[in-house]
Write a protein that holds these residues in place. Structure first.
Motif, PDB file in Angstrom:
ATOM      1  N   LEU A   1       0.307  -0.972  -0.072  1.00  0.00           N
ATOM      2  CA  LEU A   1      -0.909  -0.075  -0.036  1.00  0.00           C
ATOM      3  C   LEU A   1       0.686   1.292   0.419  1.00  0.00           C
ATOM      4  CD1 LEU A   1      -3.302   0.514   2.850  1.00  0.00           C
ATOM      5  CD2 LEU A   1      -1.045   2.236   1.986  1.00  0.00           C
ATOM      6  N   ARG A   2       1.731   1.368   0.859  1.00  0.00           N
ATOM      7  CA  ARG A   2       3.385   2.324   1.300  1.00  0.00           C
ATOM      8  C   ARG A   2       3.753   2.566  -0.178  1.00  0.00           C
ATOM      9  NH1 ARG A   2       4.135   1.685   6.893  1.00  0.00           N
ATOM     10  NH2 ARG A   2       3.147   2.763   8.182  1.00  0.00           N
ATOM     11  N   ALA A   3       3.753   1.843  -1.032  1.00  0.00           N
ATOM     12  CA  ALA A   3       5.150   1.400  -1.898  1.00  0.00           C
ATOM     13  C   ALA A   3       3.764   1.889  -3.172  1.00  0.00           C
ATOM     14  CB  ALA A   3       5.540  -0.205  -2.786  1.00  0.00           C
ATOM     15  N   VAL A   4       2.353   1.683  -3.118  1.00  0.00           N
ATOM     16  CA  VAL A   4       2.357   2.340  -4.115  1.00  0.00           C
ATOM     17  C   VAL A   4       2.210   3.649  -4.802  1.00  0.00           C
ATOM     18  CG1 VAL A   4      -0.923   2.095  -4.872  1.00  0.00           C
ATOM     19  CG2 VAL A   4       0.956   0.239  -5.270  1.00  0.00           C
ATOM     20  N   HIS A   5       1.525   4.384  -2.625  1.00  0.00           N
ATOM     21  CA  HIS A   5       1.058   5.459  -2.823  1.00  0.00           C
ATOM     22  C   HIS A   5       1.793   6.912  -3.004  1.00  0.00           C
ATOM     23  CE1 HIS A   5       0.681   9.302   0.286  1.00  0.00           C
ATOM     24  NE2 HIS A   5      -0.563   9.060  -0.234  1.00  0.00           N
ATOM     25  N   ALA A   6       3.326   6.031  -2.782  1.00  0.00           N
ATOM     26  CA  ALA A   6       4.417   6.583  -2.473  1.00  0.00           C
ATOM     27  C   ALA A   6       4.774   7.345  -3.806  1.00  0.00           C
ATOM     28  CB  ALA A   6       6.094   6.153  -2.048  1.00  0.00           C
ATOM     29  N   ARG A   7       3.821   6.517  -4.893  1.00  0.00           N
ATOM     30  CA  ARG A   7       5.022   5.891  -6.504  1.00  0.00           C
ATOM     31  C   ARG A   7       3.690   7.332  -6.974  1.00  0.00           C
ATOM     32  NH1 ARG A   7       8.173   1.919  -8.998  1.00  0.00           N
ATOM     33  NH2 ARG A   7       8.803   1.449  -7.343  1.00  0.00           N
ATOM     34  N   ILE A   8       1.713   6.953  -6.371  1.00  0.00           N
ATOM     35  CA  ILE A   8       1.627   7.650  -7.590  1.00  0.00           C
ATOM     36  C   ILE A   8       0.197   8.837  -6.562  1.00  0.00           C
ATOM     37  CG2 ILE A   8       0.935   5.912  -8.904  1.00  0.00           C
ATOM     38  CD1 ILE A   8      -1.420   5.267  -6.892  1.00  0.00           C
ATOM     39  N   ALA A   9       0.417   9.395  -5.612  1.00  0.00           N
ATOM     40  CA  ALA A   9       0.218  10.293  -5.098  1.00  0.00           C
ATOM     41  C   ALA A   9       0.367  11.592  -5.480  1.00  0.00           C
ATOM     42  CB  ALA A   9       0.200  10.052  -3.124  1.00  0.00           C
ATOM     43  N   ASP A  10       1.477  12.213  -5.958  1.00  0.00           N
ATOM     44  CA  ASP A  10       1.515  13.026  -6.436  1.00  0.00           C
ATOM     45  C   ASP A  10       1.461  13.201  -7.787  1.00  0.00           C
ATOM     46  OD1 ASP A  10       3.425  13.384  -4.175  1.00  0.00           O
ATOM     47  OD2 ASP A  10       5.256  13.970  -5.771  1.00  0.00           O
ATOM     48  N   ARG A  11       1.548  12.448  -8.746  1.00  0.00           N
ATOM     49  CA  ARG A  11       1.093  12.220 -10.105  1.00  0.00           C
ATOM     50  C   ARG A  11      -0.274  12.582  -9.801  1.00  0.00           C
ATOM     51  NH1 ARG A  11       1.538   7.340 -12.960  1.00  0.00           N
ATOM     52  NH2 ARG A  11      -0.780   7.181 -13.915  1.00  0.00           N
ATOM     53  N   LEU A  12      -1.713  12.317  -9.374  1.00  0.00           N
ATOM     54  CA  LEU A  12      -2.574  12.494  -8.934  1.00  0.00           C
ATOM     55  C   LEU A  12      -3.395  13.774  -8.541  1.00  0.00           C
ATOM     56  CD1 LEU A  12      -3.345   8.522  -7.984  1.00  0.00           C
ATOM     57  CD2 LEU A  12      -4.026   9.865 -10.077  1.00  0.00           C
ATOM     58  N   ALA A  13      -2.550  14.165  -7.953  1.00  0.00           N
ATOM     59  CA  ALA A  13      -2.660  15.437  -6.804  1.00  0.00           C
ATOM     60  C   ALA A  13      -2.568  16.413  -8.092  1.00  0.00           C
ATOM     61  CB  ALA A  13      -1.529  15.661  -5.631  1.00  0.00           C
ATOM     62  N   ARG A  14      -1.022  16.698  -8.589  1.00  0.00           N
ATOM     63  CA  ARG A  14      -1.835  17.890 -10.070  1.00  0.00           C
ATOM     64  C   ARG A  14      -2.803  17.290 -10.656  1.00  0.00           C
ATOM     65  NH1 ARG A  14       4.127  16.823  -8.975  1.00  0.00           N
ATOM     66  NH2 ARG A  14       4.200  14.844 -10.828  1.00  0.00           N
ATOM     67  N   ALA A  15      -3.433  15.822 -10.849  1.00  0.00           N
ATOM     68  CA  ALA A  15      -4.274  16.611 -11.999  1.00  0.00           C
ATOM     69  C   ALA A  15      -5.560  16.477 -11.267  1.00  0.00           C
ATOM     70  CB  ALA A  15      -4.498  15.312 -12.680  1.00  0.00           C
ATOM     71  N   GLY A  16      -5.653  16.695 -10.129  1.00  0.00           N
ATOM     72  CA  GLY A  16      -6.765  17.268  -8.933  1.00  0.00           C
ATOM     73  C   GLY A  16      -7.414  16.461  -9.051  1.00  0.00           C
ATOM     74  N   LEU A  17      -6.892  15.117  -8.458  1.00  0.00           N
ATOM     75  CA  LEU A  17      -7.434  13.737  -7.494  1.00  0.00           C
ATOM     76  C   LEU A  17      -6.981  13.794  -6.417  1.00  0.00           C
ATOM     77  CD1 LEU A  17      -7.524  12.029 -11.343  1.00  0.00           C
ATOM     78  CD2 LEU A  17      -8.904  13.169 -10.167  1.00  0.00           C
ATOM     79  N   PRO A  18      -6.777  14.551  -5.665  1.00  0.00           N
ATOM     80  CA  PRO A  18      -6.202  13.908  -3.263  1.00  0.00           C
ATOM     81  C   PRO A  18      -6.395  12.506  -3.431  1.00  0.00           C
ATOM     82  CG  PRO A  18      -8.268  15.176  -3.485  1.00  0.00           C
ATOM     83  CD  PRO A  18      -7.963  15.135  -5.023  1.00  0.00           C
ATOM     84  N   LEU A  19      -5.423  11.999  -2.792  1.00  0.00           N
ATOM     85  CA  LEU A  19      -5.063  10.444  -3.089  1.00  0.00           C
ATOM     86  C   LEU A  19      -4.590  10.430  -1.112  1.00  0.00           C
ATOM     87  CD1 LEU A  19      -5.510   7.650  -3.685  1.00  0.00           C
ATOM     88  CD2 LEU A  19      -2.844   7.960  -4.098  1.00  0.00           C
ATOM     89  N   TYR A  20      -5.428   9.827  -0.298  1.00  0.00           N
ATOM     90  CA  TYR A  20      -5.224   9.352   1.083  1.00  0.00           C
ATOM     91  C   TYR A  20      -4.989   7.847   1.402  1.00  0.00           C
ATOM     92  CZ  TYR A  20      -7.274  14.636   1.231  1.00  0.00           C
ATOM     93  OH  TYR A  20      -7.201  15.774   0.988  1.00  0.00           O
ATOM     94  N   ALA A  21      -4.234   7.758   2.314  1.00  0.00           N
ATOM     95  CA  ALA A  21      -3.959   6.476   2.873  1.00  0.00           C
ATOM     96  C   ALA A  21      -4.191   5.668   4.243  1.00  0.00           C
ATOM     97  CB  ALA A  21      -2.981   6.076   1.604  1.00  0.00           C
ATOM     98  N   GLN A  22      -4.261   4.969   4.768  1.00  0.00           N
ATOM     99  CA  GLN A  22      -4.703   4.890   5.709  1.00  0.00           C
ATOM    100  C   GLN A  22      -2.849   4.134   6.275  1.00  0.00           C
ATOM    101  OE1 GLN A  22      -6.596   1.190   6.062  1.00  0.00           O
ATOM    102  NE2 GLN A  22      -7.587   1.181   7.956  1.00  0.00           N
ATOM    103  N   HIS A  23      -2.461   4.145   7.011  1.00  0.00           N
ATOM    104  CA  HIS A  23      -1.207   3.560   7.366  1.00  0.00           C
ATOM    105  C   HIS A  23       0.099   4.905   6.426  1.00  0.00           C
ATOM    106  CE1 HIS A  23      -2.210   0.023   9.002  1.00  0.00           C
ATOM    107  NE2 HIS A  23      -2.746  -0.084   8.235  1.00  0.00           N
ATOM    108  N   VAL A  24      -0.405   5.628   6.385  1.00  0.00           N
ATOM    109  CA  VAL A  24       0.483   6.622   5.327  1.00  0.00           C
ATOM    110  C   VAL A  24       0.323   8.329   6.182  1.00  0.00           C
ATOM    111  CG1 VAL A  24       1.271   7.977   3.017  1.00  0.00           C
ATOM    112  CG2 VAL A  24       0.644   5.513   2.794  1.00  0.00           C
ATOM    113  N   ASP A  25      -1.181   8.734   5.598  1.00  0.00           N
ATOM    114  CA  ASP A  25      -1.534   9.493   5.657  1.00  0.00           C
ATOM    115  C   ASP A  25      -2.018   9.846   7.581  1.00  0.00           C
ATOM    116  OD1 ASP A  25      -1.350  11.507   4.165  1.00  0.00           O
ATOM    117  OD2 ASP A  25      -3.282  10.167   3.840  1.00  0.00           O
ATOM    118  N   PRO A  26      -0.616  11.122   8.821  1.00  0.00           N
ATOM    119  CA  PRO A  26      -1.039  10.612   9.875  1.00  0.00           C
ATOM    120  C   PRO A  26      -2.808  10.920  10.450  1.00  0.00           C
ATOM    121  CG  PRO A  26       0.004  12.402   9.559  1.00  0.00           C
ATOM    122  CD  PRO A  26      -0.604  12.703   8.272  1.00  0.00           C
TER     123      PRO A  26
END
Ligand code: SF4
Length: 916
Positions: free
Chosen positions: A739-764
């Motif tokens: 889960l963490r590995a996938v989040h780390a790879r795609i969160a920035d790209r999605l955010a730039r497209a206006g698609l926020p990505l949240y994740a358990q065990h990542v976001d405080p």
């Protein structure tokens, strides 16, 4: 007075960083943002989250969430810029660059409220602000000048909370039978005249009457297993007979859930039963385990110097909340779930009664205590909303014998097995053993706080009864054999002290010698091995530990007897308060004695014969390679056996219900996982299929060209699928690491497209807050693990795609291997997987108008598992490219069809009030 709009404001997301200073907002680099926040008090929203985005976890500033918690304690807020804007009636930010300006406007709006005569939560605000100023809360200099000093001194929290009243025990419920027509009439009343007739719901309510008939046979409750597909409206389907029985029989019905989300939904439904909120609060009571509630004595200790630094500020904000809270529930109640995480969980758990240190009537706040109040309220209630664990503990421990649940509805009944599994299990671990030591001995060395050992808690008994006093001293001596502070460090350094630490060291040695990681994907997490063929040093250590525990159990047994004798003697000093305190101590002592006896049985297994009823194993618990506990565990091979004995057989009527009770399998599965198969006459069955149009509104896509273990391909697939759906995606993982590995790879790209990505065990943030954020923003997506598989109820357009990273196989644990062997091998596994698939699929369509896609990234999904999905649902094996085309088409078709929240038809089977 400081002008809020002149303060710099900072917003950071995966899409970029924006700083507003001197009336201009600009995108800045991380270094500039951190420097600004370090030099000047800076406005921000959620400091830990912003800090994480900046790669600077220690970030501090003027956090608007803290200000909100001060101004509007106990008021719900989705902790996002959009949530803040909507709650304050401000314009929603059009882009991320607009957010810093919104933070300034929101600050001004919140500060303005402090000076307004309409401020609803003014009471206590001035005093609290003065204290927060002394504690150097960053907001205090802005807050204090805006609150007028009240003409009279404000009442202190502890004097303004209401006291509960002692009431006589309720007589046993009358023996009655419900008339089916009356039940259906009540159902019609509850659903409202505008709701269309639902034959499935009416049949369900009529069938549920079974659980309310008078009992015919000993050890045989009237038990009904009812599988009702999503959309049947089972909540009101069972509330109709339950509420009718409660009023006619003058008894209490316990409704038990597994998730907090359903508990909250049921609480809301109570207004349908009793439209007057005051009556609803009296007749319908939510009960949770005591560790969920604020302990006022712990809070008082924290406010009076027990906490320092940031934890002391949290204590002040919690005190503000306590004055306005509905029930003092700190976990899933009206304390914002995000509040403790702002303080890095520093201190919040110390405010609840987690360690069973309650001194009951000896406590100065006993008559105002939230826990006692909820326990008393539930004795007189029509409906008690609780969770599976609490119902089982109440039934098994029988502490509150008058409150032993007799008529029980287990909703989310497919979780009974898991709830029983953890309730009836035993663990002898370092953490558990040190807790026992502290309970007996109280604070040692430099430890602070109000914790008291047995000697301090029972000093009056000790001075009255010499034998009791001697037993307390002997117990304290014997408890020195238990692990002490720094036990894990000593064990890792090869220097264990005392017989229990020696045992844990031997366990650790054996585990490291034998165990493989539990699944390669979880390398660095748990390590475990069976308790079988133990070597000589482990057997010896177990024997020594057993002697030490036995030496502790004996004086505790003596003490228990002395306390009972004192209650019987009833000496002069034993007034009502002292009696209640000693009765409380007898109960908590009894529970510790049971625990030690269970540990002794477990230790006898090491070097002794195995017991076929149990599965025993040893663990070293780790997070990312860091050890935090060592232990020996015992679970029932079939935990529904103690469930049947302790909970089902003594009950009069039990309804077990769920949308997936059969777990995508057959009735045998439902019977064996609910305990019905251990009852002399089993259970009745009821079944109603979902009325939803799954063939027309949902599809299952099995993506066959993503290779297992290829993280880059897995991440790429998640990223593209989320883009195709335009967000609104729930991504489910079986391993945190992936889960963490996938989040780390795609969160920035999605955010730039206006698609926020949240994740358990990542976001405080806590899981409840993450779900609130996800629900609130149709463009947001959420990644999570098992807990989200059926803890998420997000109707409408916010959830239109579920992506599973693969077939959710079970982890190859010792416990799973034993149950698999006993349960038919591969067929057992298949039943579990089908149940998981059915639950995950169930997230997708929550209302008749919903539509969505369910994607499994698996090259080799066995066809035999596909029966998990509702009949007629289209299932296709496709490439990722094909899946993306399908998801995008499905998502476009769904857009605009999702109803707004106020219009949705809900699972209870009626329409929200706005529509009526
Ligand atoms: S009665 Fe017990 S739980 Fe309640 S406030 Fe006092 S010590 Fe805390």
């Amino acid at each position: 007075m400081i002008d809020a709009t002149a303060l710099p404001a900072l917003h950071a997301s995966h899409g970029g960083i924006w700083l507003r200073e001197g009336g201009n907002t600009q995108a800045v680099a991380k270094g500039a943002a951190i420097a600004c926040a370090a030099e000047t008090p800076t406005l921000l929203l959620n400091a830990p989250l912003t800090g994480q985005r900046l790669g600077y976890p220690e970030l501090n500033g003027l956090d608007l969430l803290e200000l909100w918690a001060f101004v509007h304690p106990a008021r719900f807020l989705v902790p996002t810029p959009k949530g803040l804007a909507e709650s304050l009636g401000l314009e929603r930010p059009g882009s991320e660059a607009d957010i810093p300006q919104l933070l300034q406007a929101a600050t001004a709006a919140l500060l303005d409220i402090l000076g307004s005569p309409a401020w609803a939560e003014r009471d206590g605000g001035w005093t609290s602000a003065q204290t927060l100023l002394r504690l150097r809360w960053p907001w205090a200099p802005l807050v204090t000048p805006r609150i007028n000093r009240p003409p009279e001194a404000e009442r202190w929290l502890f004097s303004r909370l209401p006291e509960w009243e002692e009431t006589p025990p309720r007589p046993a419920p009358r023996t009655i039978s419900l008339d089916e027509d009356a039940v259906l009439a009540r159902l019609a009343h509850l659903t409202g005249s505008a709701a269309e007739a639902r034959p499935g719901q009416r049949a369900y309510a009529a069938a549920a009457v079974e659980s309310f008939r008078p009992r015919q046979h000993r050890d045989q409750p009237n038990m009904l297993l009812a599988e009702a597909g999503t959309g049947i409206g089972k909540t009101l389907g069972y509330l109709a007979p339950a509420s009718l029985w409660a009023s006619e029989a003058q008894g209490t019905v316990w409704i038990s859930t597994y998730t907090k989300a359903l508990q909250r939904q049921l609480d809301r439904e109570s207004l349908r039963l009793f439209p007057d909120p005051a009556t609803a609060a009296r007749r319908v009571v939510v009960r949770k385990g005591r560790e969920n509630y604020l302990c006022l004595l712990n809070l008082e200790d924290a406010l009076q110097g027990g906490f320092s630094g940031r934890a002391a500020i949290l204590a002040q904000l919690v005190a503000r909340w306590a004055a306005f809270s509905k029930d003092g529930d700190m976990v899933g109640g009206d304390l914002p779930g995000w509040l403790p995480t702002l303080f890095r969980r520093n201190g919040s758990t110390a405010l609840t009664d987690r360690r069973g240190e309650c001194i009951y009537a000896g406590c100065p706040h006993y008559r105002k205590c939230f826990i006692e109040r909820s326990a008393r309220a539930s004795a007189d209630a029509d409906i008690v909303i609780a969770n599976h664990a609490l119902v089982m503990i109440n039934a098994a421990r029988g502490r509150e014998t008058g409150q032993r649940p007799q008529r029980i509805i287990f909703d989310e009944g497919h979780h009974l097995f898991d709830a029983a599994d953890s309730t009836f299990s035993v663990a002898l671990s370092g953490q558990e053993a040190i807790e026992l030591r502290r309970w007996v001995m109280g604070p040692e060395g430099n430890s602070r706080g109000r914790r008291r050992g047995l000697a301090a808690r029972l000093s009056d008994l000790a001075s009255y009864d010499a034998e009791g006093g001697e037993a307390i001293r002997a117990a304290a001596d014997a408890a020195r054999a238990l692990p002490a502070d720094e036990w894990l460090k000593r064990i890792v350094a090869g220097e264990p002290f005392g017989p229990l630490e020696q045992l844990l060291a031997a366990v650790r040695g054996t585990v490291y010698a034998r165990a493989a990681d539990v699944g390669e994907a979880d390398a660095g997490y748990g390590l475990e091995t069976e308790v079988a063929e133990p070597d000589g040093p482990l057997v010896e250590a177990a024997q020594e530990a057993a002697l030490a525990l036995d030496a502790l159990l004996r004086p505790l047994n003596r003490l228990g007897k002395r306390m009972e004798a004192v209650i019987e003697d009833a000496p002069d000093w034993l007034d009502g308060a002292a009696r209640a305190r000693i009765e409380g101590a007898i109960a908590s002592l009894g529970w510790r004695r049971d625990l030690i006896a269970a540990w002794l049985a477990l230790l006898a297994r090491i070097g002794g014969p195995a017991d076929a009823d149990f599965v025993d194993w040893m663990t070293v618990d780790r997070i990312e390679g860091r050890e935090y506990d060592i232990g020996i565990h015992r679970h029932w091979l079939d935990p529904t056996r103690p469930l049947a004995e302790a909970v089902l057989k003594p009950a009069q009527g039990v309804l077990v219900t769920s949308a997936t009770l059969k777990g995508g399998g057959d009735w045998d599965n439902a019977e064996s996982r609910s305990g019905a198969s251990h009852l002399p006459r089993g259970a009745q069955r009821f079944e109603a299929a979902s009325p939803f149009d799954y063939p027309g509104r949902a599809e299952v896509l099995i993506v066959t060209d993503i290779k297992r273990g290829d993280i880059a391909a897995l991440s790429g697939a998640y990223g593209r699928l989320i883009e195709a759906a335009g967000g609104g995606t729930l991504g489910l993982f079986t391993a945190i690491r992936r889960l963490r590995a996938v989040h780390a790879r795609i969160a920035d790209r999605l955010a730039r497209a206006g698609l926020p990505l949240y994740a358990q065990h990542v976001d405080p943030m806590d899981t409840g807050t993450l779900i609130d954020i996800f629900r609130d923003d149709p463009r947001a997506s959420l990644l999570g693990t098992d807990a989200l598989r059926d803890g998420v109820d997000v109707p409408g357009h916010s959830l239109r795609l579920v992506v599973m990273e693969g077939v959710p196989w079970s982890k190859p644990t010792v416990l799973h291997a034993a149950r698999r062997l006993a349960g038919g091998g591969a067929a057992y596994d298949d039943r579990l997987i089908r149940a998981r698939l059915a639950q995950a699929f169930g997230r997708l369509i929550r209302r008749a108008e919903d539509r969505g896609s369910f994607v499994i990234l698996s090259a080799a999904m066995p066809s035999r598992l596909l029966s998990a999905f509702p009949p007629g649902t289209p299932i296709r094996r496709v490439t990722l490219d094909e899946a993306i085309i399908a998801v995008s088409a499905h998502s476009r078709a769904g857009h605009g069809h999702g109803m707004s929240l106020g219009q949705q038809e809900d699972e209870s089977g009626t329409h929200d009030l706005e529509q009526r």
